[in-house]
Write a protein that holds these residues in place. Structure first.
Motif, short mmCIF file in Angstrom:
data_model
loop_
_atom_site.label_atom_id
_atom_site.label_comp_id
_atom_site.label_asym_id
_atom_site.label_seq_id
_atom_site.Cartn_x
_atom_site.Cartn_y
_atom_site.Cartn_z
N GLN B 139 50.59 14.63 23.40
CA GLN B 139 51.88 14.55 24.10
C GLN B 139 52.98 15.11 23.20
OE1 GLN B 139 53.12 12.06 27.10
NE2 GLN B 139 54.62 13.70 26.90
N PRO B 143 53.80 19.31 24.70
CA PRO B 143 54.49 18.59 25.78
C PRO B 143 54.48 19.32 27.12
CG PRO B 143 56.05 19.40 24.15
CD PRO B 143 54.70 19.69 23.61
N ALA B 147 52.29 18.00 30.77
CA ALA B 147 53.08 17.67 31.97
C ALA B 147 52.73 18.59 33.13
CB ALA B 147 54.57 17.78 31.65
N ALA B 195 57.12 12.07 38.35
CA ALA B 195 58.05 13.14 37.97
C ALA B 195 58.91 13.53 39.16
CB ALA B 195 57.26 14.34 37.45
N LYS B 198 61.52 10.88 39.47
CA LYS B 198 62.48 10.87 38.38
C LYS B 198 63.41 12.08 38.42
CE LYS B 198 63.25 9.35 33.92
NZ LYS B 198 63.03 8.10 33.22
N ARG B 314 60.08 3.84 32.03
CA ARG B 314 60.12 4.71 33.22
C ARG B 314 61.54 4.84 33.76
NH1 ARG B 314 54.99 3.08 37.01
NH2 ARG B 314 53.35 3.99 35.71
N SER B 317 64.35 6.00 30.17
CA SER B 317 64.14 7.01 29.14
C SER B 317 64.01 8.37 29.79
CB SER B 317 62.87 6.70 28.35
OG SER B 317 61.74 7.17 29.05
N LEU B 319 61.42 10.18 29.74
CA LEU B 319 60.05 10.45 30.18
C LEU B 319 59.79 9.83 31.54
CD1 LEU B 319 58.31 9.49 26.86
CD2 LEU B 319 58.42 11.77 27.79
N PRO B 320 59.00 10.50 32.39
CA PRO B 320 58.67 9.87 33.67
C PRO B 320 57.65 8.75 33.54
CG PRO B 320 57.73 12.07 33.54
CD PRO B 320 58.53 11.87 32.31
N GLU B 321 56.79 8.82 32.52
CA GLU B 321 55.70 7.83 32.41
C GLU B 321 55.82 7.07 31.10
OE1 GLU B 321 53.95 5.80 33.51
OE2 GLU B 321 51.98 6.55 34.03
N GLY B 322 55.58 5.75 31.14
CA GLY B 322 55.77 4.97 29.93
C GLY B 322 54.61 4.07 29.56
N TYR B 325 53.13 4.54 25.81
CA TYR B 325 53.93 3.99 24.71
C TYR B 325 54.02 2.48 24.80
CZ TYR B 325 55.18 8.77 23.65
OH TYR B 325 55.11 10.09 23.33
#
Lengths: 220, 388
Positions: B139, B143, B147, B195, B198, B314, B317, B319-322, B325
């Motif tokens: 990731q 990047p 995606a 995505a 978002k 989500r 931040s 990023l669309p996916e969390g 992390y």
């Protein structure tokens, strides 16, 4: 040092002093000193090399001066004296790099000024230069400085090859290279440094095994 | 006077209860997890065709090769036959886009085992879920490629690779947008539902997400299937049901509260639950035995933390996916969670004894090797064992 010492032995001793920092006590890979510039400015080979050379210059000059003044400086104020000496040469390097390349100066940022507090320089001044004659001190400092440069270059080269597909700005893989973005980010510095240390540790272990020795970590 | 044994040489084994014999090895658990992953892999291949199949095979092969290297050189415990590297590989492949270049997948597999597992000492010693370590690395490194999703159920998916799969090593993968244009599909159809929500404000319906069967959505395997496979594992006690339940409950509750406060700017909680990798992460990643707490109370705390973090990442931040992390952070917090959720030992609770929690520290070797050398304070109820 004394007249009776044979010439070959003196040369050997000088060589020993020189290689101490270059290989056996390498500041980056063995002593792990100066980690701040090591991790921060090694984004490309050019940055790493110039940072290393700047540090080497400061190291050699200040160690020579410290060594010359070792009998004059009172023990109580020696650290302050060292800092002033080091800061003088750092200022020289700082202006010199601005003169040579402003782009490089911007890339290295505050890390040039931070050479003042680089623990390699203060450490060598305290541990070696203040106890040895100028010639020995400068040869040792040169070895240390070059060792630091080699260490930085080892990191910078890997990070530039993987992070940008080039070395010294020369493209190695053509236009279609997929850059590994993480390598030019701060984590990349840790990954590459860790990999080098792993490689050296493995090499050391292998050498000991070949010599028939058992490392304490090995459990039969 | 003489106490002569009735059967000389026969050892009498005295044990405390329970006397139930349940031979259960790491291999058995891991093998069953692999079995339960097979239908999910099948569905993934059914969705994305030959590219997905090659992705799973290549990444698993990379994991197994790395594992073999480290086991062979004797730097880590475990063996190839314990199936743990296979699970890592399959899970890693399922979290990556189906058209992820195979060479990047191999890099991810190598990093997952080398950095995520071998470095810590092999199976059972890893602090973070190896598959997620590998995914976090790619990731950060690639990047764009990670995606780039493609729509599922494309016609001809079993005879043709997604062009990005077959990129040369170290080279930029082919552009899938142009490939989709040639198939008369717009580029937007390649975005994941998260995505789309978002960045474009388009909300997919939760029912469609649940089955993953309708249209050409760019989604992973069906959450229903994953839940069914998870139920199988939980019923056979190969996995603790508390963690997935806590994650789903916490994520759903957080999303529902936010949805109740402002229904216009936050999506409904069901969309949150069934989109992205939340279900897969909750059932298969967060329940990794080495990286999740062992105390029942700790499992609830751990799951709640992951669910909350997932929704927060989500929403707030870039990023669309969390999920990834969130789980990695949960893994990092596991030793601390275990420390605060020590169960009360028998006889320690009551009005007269003020201390209701266990008074012994965790086994020193449990936290880190560095602490193993430290001198542990001697407490009455703690006897350091010389075994292990």
């Amino acid at each position: 040092m004394s007249q009776s010492t044979p010439n070959a032995s003196a040369r050997n001793q000088t060589w020993d002093e020189f290689t101490e920092g270059l290989w056996r006590q390498n500041p980056v890979f063995v002593m792990m000193l100066g980690m701040c510039p090591t991790l921060a400015v090694t984004v490309s080979a050019v940055n790493a090399l110039s940072m290393g050379l700047a540090t080497a210059f400061v190291l050699v000059c200040s160690c020579a001066l410290v060594s010359l003044m070792r009998k004059v400086v009172p023990k109580e104020v020696r650290i302050a004296t060292y800092i002033v000496i080091i800061a003088t040469f750092v200022t020289v390097v700082d202006y010199a790099i601005q003169m040579v390349s402003l782009a490089l100066y911007d890339a290295l940022g505050a890390f040039i000024q931070l050479i003042v507090v680089n623990c390699i320089i203060l450490g060598r001044a305290e541990a070696h230069a203040s106890k040895n004659p100028p010639w020995v001190a400068s040869v040792n400092a040169l070895g240390m400085g070059l060792g630091f440069t080699v260490g930085l270059f080892a990191l910078g080269a890997v990070r530039e090859i993987l992070g940008a597909g080039s070395l010294f700005g020369i493209s190695l893989f053509g236009a279609d290279f997929q850059p590994w973005v993480v390598m030019v980010l701060p984590p990349g510095g840790f990954f590459v440094l860790g990999s080098w240390l792993l490689g050296f540790a493995w090499w050391e272990k292998r050498k000991q095994r070949l010599a028939g020795l058992q490392t304490p970590a090995e459990r039969g | 006077m003489k106490n002569k044994p009735l059967h000389p040489g026969a050892a009498v084994e005295i044990r405390s209860a329970p006397h139930v014999k349940a031979p259960r090895s790491v291999e058995q658990i891991m093998r069953n997890v692999v079995y339960s992953l097979l239908p999910i892999c099948g569905f993934f291949v059914f969705q994305y065709g030959i590219s997905a199949a090659f992705s799973i095979v290549a990444i698993t092969a990379s994991c197994l090769a790395t594992e073999r290297f480290f086991v062979k050189t004797g730097t880590q415990s475990g063996s190839l036959s314990d199936f743990s590297a296979t699970i890592t590989g399959i899970l890693l492949a399922l979290t990556l886009p189906p058209g992820f270049p195979l060479w990047m997948g191999a890099v991810a597999g190598f990093i997952a085992i080398a950095l995520g597992k071998a470095l810590f000492g092999g199976i059972g010693f890893n602090v973070f879920n190896p598959a997620l370590v590998g995914r976090a690395f790619v990731q950060a490194a690639f990047p764009v490629a990670i995606a780039t999703y493609t729509p599922s159920f494309l016609p001809g998916r079993f005879g043709e690779f997604i062009p990005s799969s077959l990129a040369w090593p170290l080279m930029v993968p082919a552009d899938t947008v142009a490939w989709l244009h040639a198939k008369q599909l717009d580029a937007l159809s390649g975005a994941t539902p998260l995505a789309k929500w978002k960045f474009d404000g388009i909300l997919a319906s939760a029912g469609e997400l649940l089955s993953s069967m309708s249209g050409h959505m760019a989604v992973g395997p069906s959450p229903v299937l994953i839940i069914l496979c998870g139920v199988y594992l939980a019923l056979r006690r190969f996995m603790d049901w508390r963690i997935p339940l806590a994650i789903v409950g916490s994520a759903g509750l957080t999303a529902w509260i936010l949805f109740a406060i402002d229904p216009h700017s936050y999506p409904n909680p069901f969309f949150m639950l069934f989109s992205g990798g939340l279900i897969l992460g909750a059932v298969y990643m967060a329940t990794d035995m080495a990286t999740s707490p062992v105390t029942p109370g700790g499992m609830w705390v751990y799951g709640a933390l992951i669910g909350l973090l997932t929704v927060l990442i989500r929403y707030y931040s870039g990023l669309p996916e969390g999920v990834m992390y969130a789980i990695l952070l949960g893994n990092a917090a596991t030793p601390l969670i275990e420390r605060i959720t020590q169960p009360t030992p028998f006889g320690k609770s009551g009005l007269l004894s003020p201390k209701r929690r266990a008074t012994y520290p965790l086994h020193p070797e449990y936290i880190s090797r560095e602490e193993a050398n430290a001198v542990t304070p001697k407490k009455k109820s703690f006897k350091p064992g010389k075994k292990s």
